[in-house]
Enzyme design. Sequence first.
Site, PDB file in Angstrom:
ATOM      1  N   GLY A  46       0.836  -1.192   0.000  1.00 45.46           N
ATOM      2  CA  GLY A  46       0.000   0.000   0.000  1.00 45.46           C
ATOM      3  C   GLY A  46       0.870   1.240   0.000  1.00 45.46           C
ATOM      4  O   GLY A  46       2.006   1.211   0.470  1.00 45.46           O
ATOM      5  N   GLN A  51       2.979   9.811   1.346  1.00 42.47           N
ATOM      6  CA  GLN A  51       4.248   9.075   1.408  1.00 42.47           C
ATOM      7  C   GLN A  51       5.179   9.384   0.237  1.00 42.47           C
ATOM      8  O   GLN A  51       6.338   8.995   0.253  1.00 42.47           O
ATOM      9  CB  GLN A  51       3.993   7.562   1.458  1.00 42.47           C
ATOM     10  CG  GLN A  51       3.349   7.114   2.755  1.00 42.47           C
ATOM     11  CD  GLN A  51       3.189   5.611   2.768  1.00 42.47           C
ATOM     12  OE1 GLN A  51       2.249   5.081   2.198  1.00 42.47           O
ATOM     13  NE2 GLN A  51       4.137   4.917   3.378  1.00 42.47           N
ATOM     14  N   CYS A  96       5.470  -0.532   7.007  1.00 44.03           N
ATOM     15  CA  CYS A  96       5.085   0.653   6.252  1.00 44.03           C
ATOM     16  C   CYS A  96       6.310   1.111   5.470  1.00 44.03           C
ATOM     17  O   CYS A  96       7.419   1.111   6.004  1.00 44.03           O
ATOM     18  CB  CYS A  96       4.640   1.734   7.237  1.00 44.03           C
ATOM     19  SG  CYS A  96       4.204   3.297   6.468  1.00 44.03           S
ATOM     20  N   LEU A  97       6.113   1.483   4.205  1.00 45.64           N
ATOM     21  CA  LEU A  97       7.255   1.898   3.379  1.00 45.64           C
ATOM     22  C   LEU A  97       7.961   3.129   3.948  1.00 45.64           C
ATOM     23  O   LEU A  97       9.124   3.359   3.655  1.00 45.64           O
ATOM     24  CB  LEU A  97       6.797   2.178   1.934  1.00 45.64           C
ATOM     25  CG  LEU A  97       6.364   0.948   1.122  1.00 45.64           C
ATOM     26  CD1 LEU A  97       5.809   1.375  -0.233  1.00 45.64           C
ATOM     27  CD2 LEU A  97       7.506  -0.042   0.936  1.00 45.64           C
ATOM     28  N   HIS A 138      -4.873   1.040   7.209  1.00 47.05           N
ATOM     29  CA  HIS A 138      -3.520   1.593   7.337  1.00 47.05           C
ATOM     30  C   HIS A 138      -3.347   2.788   6.388  1.00 47.05           C
ATOM     31  O   HIS A 138      -2.859   3.848   6.792  1.00 47.05           O
ATOM     32  CB  HIS A 138      -2.494   0.490   7.029  1.00 47.05           C
ATOM     33  CG  HIS A 138      -1.063   0.934   7.054  1.00 47.05           C
ATOM     34  ND1 HIS A 138      -0.147   0.448   7.968  1.00 47.05           N
ATOM     35  CD2 HIS A 138      -0.379   1.820   6.269  1.00 47.05           C
ATOM     36  CE1 HIS A 138       1.025   1.037   7.739  1.00 47.05           C
ATOM     37  NE2 HIS A 138       0.913   1.865   6.713  1.00 47.05           N
ATOM     38  N   GLU A 139      -3.744   2.614   5.135  1.00 45.83           N
ATOM     39  CA  GLU A 139      -3.547   3.680   4.146  1.00 45.83           C
ATOM     40  C   GLU A 139      -4.468   4.869   4.421  1.00 45.83           C
ATOM     41  O   GLU A 139      -4.065   6.018   4.259  1.00 45.83           O
ATOM     42  CB  GLU A 139      -3.760   3.162   2.713  1.00 45.83           C
ATOM     43  CG  GLU A 139      -2.799   2.055   2.286  1.00 45.83           C
ATOM     44  CD  GLU A 139      -1.339   2.367   2.573  1.00 45.83           C
ATOM     45  OE1 GLU A 139      -0.931   3.528   2.447  1.00 45.83           O
ATOM     46  OE2 GLU A 139      -0.602   1.428   2.935  1.00 45.83           O
ATOM     47  N   HIS A 142      -3.005   7.236   6.812  1.00 43.39           N
ATOM     48  CA  HIS A 142      -1.989   8.151   6.263  1.00 43.39           C
ATOM     49  C   HIS A 142      -2.617   9.477   5.828  1.00 43.39           C
ATOM     50  O   HIS A 142      -1.993  10.526   5.937  1.00 43.39           O
ATOM     51  CB  HIS A 142      -1.288   7.527   5.055  1.00 43.39           C
ATOM     52  CG  HIS A 142      -0.141   6.630   5.414  1.00 43.39           C
ATOM     53  ND1 HIS A 142       0.969   7.063   6.105  1.00 43.39           N
ATOM     54  CD2 HIS A 142       0.088   5.309   5.172  1.00 43.39           C
ATOM     55  CE1 HIS A 142       1.814   6.063   6.267  1.00 43.39           C
ATOM     56  NE2 HIS A 142       1.312   4.979   5.714  1.00 43.39           N
TER      57      HIS A 142
HETATM   58 NI    NI Z   1       2.173   3.074   5.637  1.00 43.19          NI
END
Ligand code: NI
Length: 171
Positions: A46, A51, A96-97, A138-139, A142
Amino acid sequence: MANRPIVIYGDPVLREKAEPVKEIDREIKNLVADMITTIQDANGLGLAAPQVGVSKRIFIVDLSALDLAESLRVFINPDNPEILEKSGEVVLEEGCLSFPGIYQKISRPEQVKIRATDIDGNLFEMEASGMMARAILHEYDHLEGKLFIDYLSSISRALIKGKLKKLSAAS
Ligand code: NI
């Protein structure tokens, strides 16, 4: 389409509440195309626009590496996901990236419903469970400036304090 650098924990953009997309114009389409190359290159599940440093309400989820029946999905201006199954909280390791090398057990609802606009401007609604529900939650977070480490207990957070400090110092 080009890769965009992924913003790492410590960058203030990750704590901003993202702005709604007013129109799916060329700029937004380019952004989404870039997000797709970026997530594929990073082997992520994701990715949200903040991000890649853009505070707009867009995220993508791609679980195709885990489930061949799944394809990449784009969510623009999503509504707050509705929790369908509160009793079904599941604890799973999450990453998470924007937090390279950090994986933590996080509890999340098992089933959600979400409404969003796709890249063609069509409104859609979907019910999701398991990994898809987790990825959506999760996304979506963000877009609200919320991060997965916010769900950790103070003890778990204390244990990764050093790692977090290193990430934010490098960002
Ligand atoms: Ni994330």
